[in-house]
Design a protein around this motif. Structure first.
Motif, PDB file in Angstrom:
ATOM      1  N   LEU A   1       0.832  -1.206   0.000  1.00  0.00           N
ATOM      2  CA  LEU A   1       0.000   0.000   0.000  1.00  0.00           C
ATOM      3  C   LEU A   1       0.867   1.257   0.000  1.00  0.00           C
ATOM      4  O   LEU A   1       0.457   2.285  -0.539  1.00  0.00           O
ATOM      5  CB  LEU A   1      -0.943  -0.015   1.204  1.00  0.00           C
ATOM      6  N   SER A   2       2.068   1.160   0.557  1.00  0.00           N
ATOM      7  CA  SER A   2       2.971   2.316   0.559  1.00  0.00           C
ATOM      8  C   SER A   2       3.333   2.714  -0.878  1.00  0.00           C
ATOM      9  O   SER A   2       3.481   3.894  -1.178  1.00  0.00           O
ATOM     10  CB  SER A   2       4.234   2.009   1.367  1.00  0.00           C
TER      11      SER A   2
ATOM     12  N   LEU B   1      -4.013   7.658   2.618  1.00  0.00           N
ATOM     13  CA  LEU B   1      -4.550   6.425   2.040  1.00  0.00           C
ATOM     14  C   LEU B   1      -5.491   5.750   3.035  1.00  0.00           C
ATOM     15  O   LEU B   1      -6.617   5.396   2.691  1.00  0.00           O
ATOM     16  CB  LEU B   1      -3.407   5.476   1.659  1.00  0.00           C
ATOM     17  N   TYR B   2      -5.037   5.595   4.278  1.00  0.00           N
ATOM     18  CA  TYR B   2      -5.865   4.906   5.278  1.00  0.00           C
ATOM     19  C   TYR B   2      -7.094   5.721   5.691  1.00  0.00           C
ATOM     20  O   TYR B   2      -8.089   5.150   6.119  1.00  0.00           O
ATOM     21  CB  TYR B   2      -5.031   4.541   6.506  1.00  0.00           C
ATOM     22  N   ARG B   3      -7.026   7.036   5.536  1.00  0.00           N
ATOM     23  CA  ARG B   3      -8.209   7.846   5.834  1.00  0.00           C
ATOM     24  C   ARG B   3      -9.321   7.555   4.821  1.00  0.00           C
ATOM     25  O   ARG B   3     -10.497   7.539   5.157  1.00  0.00           O
ATOM     26  CB  ARG B   3      -7.823   9.330   5.808  1.00  0.00           C
TER      27      ARG B   3
ATOM     28  N   ASP C   1      -8.788  -4.402   1.224  1.00  0.00           N
ATOM     29  CA  ASP C   1     -10.033  -4.770   0.555  1.00  0.00           C
ATOM     30  C   ASP C   1     -10.835  -3.544   0.134  1.00  0.00           C
ATOM     31  O   ASP C   1     -11.434  -3.520  -0.942  1.00  0.00           O
ATOM     32  CB  ASP C   1     -10.893  -5.663   1.447  1.00  0.00           C
ATOM     33  N   ALA C   2     -10.860  -2.531   0.984  1.00  0.00           N
ATOM     34  CA  ALA C   2     -11.613  -1.315   0.661  1.00  0.00           C
ATOM     35  C   ALA C   2     -11.031  -0.626  -0.570  1.00  0.00           C
ATOM     36  O   ALA C   2     -11.770  -0.124  -1.425  1.00  0.00           O
ATOM     37  CB  ALA C   2     -11.614  -0.358   1.856  1.00  0.00           C
TER      38      ALA C   2
ATOM     39  N   ALA D   1     -12.798  -0.200  -4.261  1.00  0.00           N
ATOM     40  CA  ALA D   1     -12.948   1.112  -4.900  1.00  0.00           C
ATOM     41  C   ALA D   1     -12.447   1.077  -6.341  1.00  0.00           C
ATOM     42  O   ALA D   1     -13.065   1.676  -7.233  1.00  0.00           O
ATOM     43  CB  ALA D   1     -12.200   2.178  -4.103  1.00  0.00           C
ATOM     44  N   VAL D   2     -11.349   0.359  -6.588  1.00  0.00           N
ATOM     45  CA  VAL D   2     -10.835   0.230  -7.950  1.00  0.00           C
ATOM     46  C   VAL D   2     -11.855  -0.509  -8.814  1.00  0.00           C
ATOM     47  O   VAL D   2     -12.156  -0.099  -9.934  1.00  0.00           O
ATOM     48  CB  VAL D   2      -9.465  -0.485  -7.969  1.00  0.00           C
TER      49      VAL D   2
END
Length: 196
Positions: A44-45, A58-60, A66-67, A71-72
Motif C-alpha cells: 500500500l505504501s 490512504l488509510y483515511r 479490501d476497501a 474502490a478500484v
C-alpha cells in the motif's frame, strides 16, 4: 535552555473537500496502475507514493486493502456503465472500454472469474453484484441478433477473454484479449478508457 527560534514556516492550506476528492481519485488511479504491475498484494505504501500522498491519507480513505481494491473495481464498473450509457458509443466501442479494464486491472480480471466460486462471503456477494452490473450494462447495448445474444454467451465470452488476458505485461494482455475476441468472431473498438 532556550529553544532556538524557528523561521515562521506556514503549512500549506488545507484543500478541504476538494483535496480529499482529488486524493481519493489519485489513490484509485495509482492503485489500478500498481495492481496492474504488481498484483493485488502490492504494498500500500507504493500506492500512496504513486498517488503523491502519505499513507495516512490512504488509510483515511481506505481503511484496509479490501476497501481499496473494492474502490478500484467500483471505478472500473462505473466506467463501463458510463460507456454503455453514452449514446455515441457502439457495442464494439463499449467492448473496447471493457478490454482496456481487462488489460489494466488484475482485480477486475478476478472479479469476472468469481461466478463459479462457492464461497458466499460478503466480498464475494459484492463482487457478484459488480459482475451483474457489468453484464446489465453490456446486455442493454447488445445489438439484436448479435452472436453473444444467447442467455449465457455474453458473460461466458467476457470470462473467456479475461482468462486469455492474464499475465504480467500490459501489452501482452491486450494482444491476448484482442486475439480472444477475434477467435470468438466479435468486433471490438479501440481499447481505451472511457472519458465522460
Amino acid at each position: 535552555m532556550t529553544q532556538p527560534l524557528l523561521p515562521d514556516v506556514r503549512r500549506p492550506a488545507n484543500g478541504g473537500p476538494k483535496a480529499a476528492a482529488r486524493n481519493r481519485a489519485a489513490l484509485i488511479v495509482a492503485a489500478r496502475e500498481i495492481y496492474a504491475a504488481q498484483g493485488l498484494d502490492a504494498p500500500l505504501s507504493a500506492i500512496a507514493r504513486r498517488a503523491g500522498v502519505g499513507q495516512g491519507v490512504l488509510y483515511r480513505h481506505f481503511p484496509d486493502r479490501d476497501a481499496l481494491a473494492t474502490a478500484v473495481l467500483e471505478e472500473n464498473v462505473r466506467q463501463i456503465e458510463q460507456a454503455a450509457a453514452a449514446e455515441d458509443m457502439s457495442f464494439a466501442d463499449i467492448l473496447g472500454v471493457l478490454t482496456w479494464h481487462l488489460k489494466e486491472s488484475a482485480a477486475f480480471l478476478g472479479l469476472l472469474h468469481m461466478r463459479g466460486s462457492v464461497d458466499h462471503s460478503e466480498a464475494l456477494a459484492h463482487a457478484l453484484a459488480l459482475s451483474d452490473r457489468v453484464e446489465r450494462a453490456l446486455r442493454e447495448r447488445l445489438p439484436d441478433g448479435h452472436r453473444l445474444g444467447a442467455a449465457n454467451d455474453l458473460m461466458l465470452a467476457v470470462a473467456m477473454v479475461s482468462g486469455a488476458a492474464g499475465g504480467p505485461e500490459r501489452e501482452a494482455r491486450e494482444r491476448r484479449a484482442m486475439a480472444a475476441w477475434r477467435l470468438l468472431g466479435v468486433e471490438v473498438g479501440t481499447v481505451r478508457p472511457f472519458d465522460a
